[in-house]
Design a protein around this motif. Sequence first.
Motif, PDB file in Angstrom:
ATOM      1  N   GLN A 179       1.067  -1.231  -0.142  1.00  0.00           N
ATOM      2  CA  GLN A 179      -0.101  -0.122  -0.149  1.00  0.00           C
ATOM      3  C   GLN A 179       0.820   1.292   0.009  1.00  0.00           C
ATOM      4  OE1 GLN A 179      -2.973  -1.036  -1.015  1.00  0.00           O
ATOM      5  NE2 GLN A 179      -3.907   0.379   0.458  1.00  0.00           N
ATOM      6  N   HIS A 180       1.825   1.297   0.663  1.00  0.00           N
ATOM      7  CA  HIS A 180       2.927   2.582   0.811  1.00  0.00           C
ATOM      8  C   HIS A 180       3.614   2.654  -0.456  1.00  0.00           C
ATOM      9  CE1 HIS A 180       2.212   3.281   5.158  1.00  0.00           C
ATOM     10  NE2 HIS A 180       2.573   2.071   5.431  1.00  0.00           N
ATOM     11  N   GLU A 181       3.949   1.415  -1.063  1.00  0.00           N
ATOM     12  CA  GLU A 181       4.498   1.598  -2.579  1.00  0.00           C
ATOM     13  C   GLU A 181       3.502   2.257  -3.402  1.00  0.00           C
ATOM     14  OE1 GLU A 181       8.378   0.283  -1.452  1.00  0.00           O
ATOM     15  OE2 GLU A 181       7.723   0.989  -3.351  1.00  0.00           O
ATOM     16  N   ARG A 182       2.471   1.694  -3.249  1.00  0.00           N
ATOM     17  CA  ARG A 182       1.358   2.114  -4.230  1.00  0.00           C
ATOM     18  C   ARG A 182       1.162   3.847  -3.941  1.00  0.00           C
ATOM     19  NH1 ARG A 182      -2.871  -2.727  -3.864  1.00  0.00           N
ATOM     20  NH2 ARG A 182      -1.962  -3.968  -5.552  1.00  0.00           N
ATOM     21  N   GLN A 183       0.997   4.096  -2.669  1.00  0.00           N
ATOM     22  CA  GLN A 183       0.691   5.528  -2.443  1.00  0.00           C
ATOM     23  C   GLN A 183       2.140   6.456  -2.735  1.00  0.00           C
ATOM     24  OE1 GLN A 183      -1.918   7.105  -1.359  1.00  0.00           O
ATOM     25  NE2 GLN A 183      -0.829   9.024  -1.428  1.00  0.00           N
ATOM     26  N   ASP A 184       3.278   6.008  -2.801  1.00  0.00           N
ATOM     27  CA  ASP A 184       4.436   6.583  -3.291  1.00  0.00           C
ATOM     28  C   ASP A 184       4.395   6.712  -4.743  1.00  0.00           C
ATOM     29  OD1 ASP A 184       6.792   4.958  -0.907  1.00  0.00           O
ATOM     30  OD2 ASP A 184       5.269   6.852  -0.666  1.00  0.00           O
ATOM     31  N   HIS A 185       4.100   5.864  -5.433  1.00  0.00           N
ATOM     32  CA  HIS A 185       3.847   5.780  -6.882  1.00  0.00           C
ATOM     33  C   HIS A 185       2.793   6.892  -7.241  1.00  0.00           C
ATOM     34  CE1 HIS A 185       3.971   4.917 -11.212  1.00  0.00           C
ATOM     35  NE2 HIS A 185       2.574   4.582 -10.911  1.00  0.00           N
ATOM     36  N   ARG A 186       1.700   7.171  -6.430  1.00  0.00           N
ATOM     37  CA  ARG A 186       0.761   8.065  -7.001  1.00  0.00           C
ATOM     38  C   ARG A 186       1.336   9.583  -6.303  1.00  0.00           C
ATOM     39  NH1 ARG A 186      -3.064   3.963  -4.926  1.00  0.00           N
ATOM     40  NH2 ARG A 186      -2.859   4.495  -2.819  1.00  0.00           N
TER      41      ARG A 186
ATOM     42  N   GLN B 231       3.394  14.524  -8.375  1.00  0.00           N
ATOM     43  CA  GLN B 231       4.627  15.493  -8.468  1.00  0.00           C
ATOM     44  C   GLN B 231       4.797  15.721 -10.141  1.00  0.00           C
ATOM     45  OE1 GLN B 231       7.881  14.010  -6.012  1.00  0.00           O
ATOM     46  NE2 GLN B 231       6.980  14.483  -4.380  1.00  0.00           N
ATOM     47  N   TYR B 232       4.833  14.673 -10.934  1.00  0.00           N
ATOM     48  CA  TYR B 232       5.202  14.843 -12.129  1.00  0.00           C
ATOM     49  C   TYR B 232       4.205  15.657 -12.952  1.00  0.00           C
ATOM     50  CZ  TYR B 232       5.486  13.615 -17.102  1.00  0.00           C
ATOM     51  OH  TYR B 232       5.784  13.693 -18.459  1.00  0.00           O
ATOM     52  N   LYS B 233       2.863  15.342 -12.560  1.00  0.00           N
ATOM     53  CA  LYS B 233       1.880  16.069 -12.974  1.00  0.00           C
ATOM     54  C   LYS B 233       1.901  17.527 -12.832  1.00  0.00           C
ATOM     55  CE  LYS B 233      -1.252  12.581 -13.839  1.00  0.00           C
ATOM     56  NZ  LYS B 233      -2.513  11.842 -13.396  1.00  0.00           N
ATOM     57  N   THR B 234       2.309  17.868 -11.525  1.00  0.00           N
ATOM     58  CA  THR B 234       2.412  19.454 -11.113  1.00  0.00           C
ATOM     59  C   THR B 234       3.776  20.081 -11.914  1.00  0.00           C
ATOM     60  OG1 THR B 234       1.707  18.870  -8.880  1.00  0.00           O
ATOM     61  CG2 THR B 234       2.929  20.948  -9.085  1.00  0.00           C
ATOM     62  N   MET B 235       4.689  19.275 -11.877  1.00  0.00           N
ATOM     63  CA  MET B 235       5.984  19.856 -12.749  1.00  0.00           C
ATOM     64  C   MET B 235       5.419  19.954 -14.212  1.00  0.00           C
ATOM     65  SD  MET B 235       8.694  17.497 -11.020  1.00  0.00           S
ATOM     66  CE  MET B 235       9.938  17.738 -12.406  1.00  0.00           C
ATOM     67  N   GLN B 236       4.874  19.239 -14.859  1.00  0.00           N
ATOM     68  CA  GLN B 236       4.496  19.377 -16.274  1.00  0.00           C
ATOM     69  C   GLN B 236       3.543  20.463 -16.338  1.00  0.00           C
ATOM     70  OE1 GLN B 236       2.181  15.775 -17.735  1.00  0.00           O
ATOM     71  NE2 GLN B 236       3.137  16.249 -19.787  1.00  0.00           N
ATOM     72  N   THR B 237       2.584  20.804 -15.469  1.00  0.00           N
ATOM     73  CA  THR B 237       1.665  22.083 -15.593  1.00  0.00           C
ATOM     74  C   THR B 237       2.397  23.171 -15.382  1.00  0.00           C
ATOM     75  OG1 THR B 237      -0.051  20.560 -14.463  1.00  0.00           O
ATOM     76  CG2 THR B 237      -0.213  23.101 -14.565  1.00  0.00           C
TER      77      THR B 237
ATOM     78  N   ASP C  10      10.017   7.763 -17.291  1.00  0.00           N
ATOM     79  CA  ASP C  10       9.973   6.228 -17.681  1.00  0.00           C
ATOM     80  C   ASP C  10      11.042   5.448 -16.892  1.00  0.00           C
ATOM     81  OD1 ASP C  10      10.088   7.115 -21.412  1.00  0.00           O
ATOM     82  OD2 ASP C  10       8.691   6.770 -20.016  1.00  0.00           O
ATOM     83  N   ASN C  11      12.092   5.961 -16.379  1.00  0.00           N
ATOM     84  CA  ASN C  11      12.854   5.372 -15.347  1.00  0.00           C
ATOM     85  C   ASN C  11      12.372   5.119 -13.864  1.00  0.00           C
ATOM     86  OD1 ASN C  11      14.954   5.248 -17.073  1.00  0.00           O
ATOM     87  ND2 ASN C  11      16.011   7.093 -16.457  1.00  0.00           N
ATOM     88  N   MET C  12      11.372   6.248 -13.724  1.00  0.00           N
ATOM     89  CA  MET C  12      10.964   5.961 -12.428  1.00  0.00           C
ATOM     90  C   MET C  12       9.735   4.621 -12.379  1.00  0.00           C
ATOM     91  SD  MET C  12      10.214   9.876 -11.107  1.00  0.00           S
ATOM     92  CE  MET C  12       8.530   9.683 -11.001  1.00  0.00           C
ATOM     93  N   GLU C  13       9.021   4.755 -13.803  1.00  0.00           N
ATOM     94  CA  GLU C  13       7.889   3.701 -13.858  1.00  0.00           C
ATOM     95  C   GLU C  13       8.493   2.332 -13.942  1.00  0.00           C
ATOM     96  OE1 GLU C  13       4.624   6.489 -16.557  1.00  0.00           O
ATOM     97  OE2 GLU C  13       5.781   4.657 -17.516  1.00  0.00           O
ATOM     98  N   SER C  14       9.788   2.222 -14.644  1.00  0.00           N
ATOM     99  CA  SER C  14      10.480   0.959 -14.597  1.00  0.00           C
ATOM    100  C   SER C  14      10.837   0.357 -13.372  1.00  0.00           C
ATOM    101  CB  SER C  14      11.513   0.792 -15.766  1.00  0.00           C
ATOM    102  OG  SER C  14      12.690   1.548 -15.553  1.00  0.00           O
ATOM    103  N   ASP C  15      11.388   1.542 -12.434  1.00  0.00           N
ATOM    104  CA  ASP C  15      11.912   1.117 -11.274  1.00  0.00           C
ATOM    105  C   ASP C  15      10.760   0.574 -10.283  1.00  0.00           C
ATOM    106  OD1 ASP C  15      14.379   3.880 -11.125  1.00  0.00           O
ATOM    107  OD2 ASP C  15      14.636   1.721 -12.005  1.00  0.00           O
ATOM    108  N   TYR C  16       9.630   1.315 -10.418  1.00  0.00           N
ATOM    109  CA  TYR C  16       8.400   1.143  -9.469  1.00  0.00           C
ATOM    110  C   TYR C  16       8.114  -0.317  -9.878  1.00  0.00           C
ATOM    111  CZ  TYR C  16       3.889   1.015  -7.479  1.00  0.00           C
ATOM    112  OH  TYR C  16       2.943   0.760  -6.969  1.00  0.00           O
TER     113      TYR C  16
END
Length: 177
Positions: free
Chosen positions: A54-61, A66-72, A124-130
């Motif tokens: 659950q914590h890992e999933r929350q970290d991913h969310r 953060q990515y969406k905020t940075m992108q915005t 992409d790196n974060m997704e593959s690591d996750y």
Amino acid sequence: MAPKKKTKKTAEKIPEKENELEEKYRHSILDIAILQDHIADLRRHVRGMEQKLQHERQDHRDLSRQYKTMQTKLTNKVKKLEQELSQLKEDLLSQEELSKEKRERKQVEQEKDAVIANLQHKLDNMESDYEKVLHETLDSLSSQLSVARQGWEDESTTLHQKYKELLSEFGLNALDI
């Protein structure tokens, strides 16, 4: 005929068998308690692994947010830069100033493309690591559950055989009980 009297040996064997049965019964109760404690420990371990997941999933969310905020922010910054560029174009009167402005705009777009490419690469790196962490965690949990299940099955088989043998020692058929 007078009734037969019990001999001293027969009278001693009966309490010995009762003591032996009581000892086996106490031993069985202890074995059951130990197994129940072991099952409880395994359940706690499973709950812990579920919480970790659950914590890992929350970290991913959180990382996705953060990515969406940075992108915005980057999009807003790009829009702002584009507005400034448009305003400067309108203000320019000469061809020389216009060409200078075109060069600057091209540079900004290249930087923007480089930043976007860099961010996309990081994502992409974060997704593959996750995914790797998630798969390793699930594989580990699956392996541990398989080992625990095999242990439980082995212990169960051993206990069933032991109690079956105990029942047969007392002249009882396990299927009749």
